[in-house]
Design a protein around this motif. Structure first.
Motif, PDB file in Angstrom:
ATOM      1  N   CYS A  61       0.864  -1.183   0.000  1.00  0.00           N
ATOM      2  CA  CYS A  61       0.000   0.000   0.000  1.00  0.00           C
ATOM      3  C   CYS A  61       0.895   1.225   0.000  1.00  0.00           C
ATOM      4  O   CYS A  61       1.884   1.282   0.735  1.00  0.00           O
ATOM      5  CB  CYS A  61      -0.889   0.021   1.232  1.00  0.00           C
ATOM      6  N   CYS A  62       0.538   2.205  -0.817  1.00  0.00           N
ATOM      7  CA  CYS A  62       1.324   3.438  -0.898  1.00  0.00           C
ATOM      8  C   CYS A  62       0.429   4.633  -0.600  1.00  0.00           C
ATOM      9  O   CYS A  62      -0.747   4.655  -0.974  1.00  0.00           O
ATOM     10  CB  CYS A  62       1.934   3.598  -2.288  1.00  0.00           C
ATOM     11  N   PHE A  63       1.005   5.612   0.058  1.00  0.00           N
ATOM     12  CA  PHE A  63       0.288   6.821   0.441  1.00  0.00           C
ATOM     13  C   PHE A  63       1.116   8.013  -0.004  1.00  0.00           C
ATOM     14  O   PHE A  63       2.328   8.031   0.174  1.00  0.00           O
ATOM     15  CB  PHE A  63       0.098   6.864   1.965  1.00  0.00           C
ATOM     16  N   ASP A  66       0.192  12.107   4.533  1.00  0.00           N
ATOM     17  CA  ASP A  66      -0.543  11.657   5.702  1.00  0.00           C
ATOM     18  C   ASP A  66      -1.883  12.387   5.771  1.00  0.00           C
ATOM     19  O   ASP A  66      -2.149  13.316   5.020  1.00  0.00           O
ATOM     20  CB  ASP A  66       0.267  11.845   6.977  1.00  0.00           C
ATOM     21  N   THR A 108       6.150   9.989  -1.184  1.00  0.00           N
ATOM     22  CA  THR A 108       5.349   8.771  -1.171  1.00  0.00           C
ATOM     23  C   THR A 108       5.940   7.779  -0.183  1.00  0.00           C
ATOM     24  O   THR A 108       7.156   7.582  -0.154  1.00  0.00           O
ATOM     25  CB  THR A 108       5.315   8.135  -2.575  1.00  0.00           C
ATOM     26  N   CYS A 110       5.543   3.808   1.024  1.00  0.00           N
ATOM     27  CA  CYS A 110       4.956   2.505   0.732  1.00  0.00           C
ATOM     28  C   CYS A 110       5.305   1.510   1.834  1.00  0.00           C
ATOM     29  O   CYS A 110       6.416   1.537   2.373  1.00  0.00           O
ATOM     30  CB  CYS A 110       5.463   1.968  -0.608  1.00  0.00           C
TER      31      CYS A 110
END
Length: 126
Positions: A61-63, A66, A108, A110
């Motif tokens: 999962c990558c964001f 925040d 990013t 992950c």
């Protein structure tokens, strides 16, 4: 906001976190769609389909930021410079194409997890 979302996580942890297993997301609305399109008789989104699309036993999962839009406490782990939109048609609603981010990469982060079938790590896949 972030305070409400984090309170939900803390409430789950305090009340059921020690005795519950969190499973992969499954949606009733996808059962018919998946069956009709040869994706199985379940409601998993394609990127969480443990039955048909997870031969590598790996999840990532990558964001891009925040929830507070304050940046990550830890350093970014990934530089996203392009994305093949055909790899995620359910989230972007586009059948094919590319997104390219030249010189404008966002920070990013992950996180990944792998497991071995029948091993102790198999218990944590959800």
């Amino acid at each position: 906001g972030f305070a409400i979302e984090s309170a939900r996580v803390l409430r789950f942890d305090a009340n059921a976190g020690g005795s519950s297993v969190i499973g992969w997301p499954e949606y009733a609305a996808l059962v018919e769609y998946n069956d009709r399109n040869g994706l199985g008789d379940h409601g998993y989104p394609p990127n969480f389909d443990l039955q048909n699309s997870c031969d590598l036993n790996t999840v990532m999962c990558c964001f891009i930021d925040d929830a507070q839009d304050a940046g990550f406490a830890a350093a970014s782990t990934t530089d996203v410079c392009r994305h093949d939109l055909a790899n995620s048609p359910k989230s972007n609603h586009i059948k094919s194409g590319w997104s390219v981010f030249p010189n404008e990469e966002a920070a990013t982060h992950c996180v990944g997890y792998t497991w071995k079938d029948g091993d102790g790590s198999d218990l944590f896949k959800g």
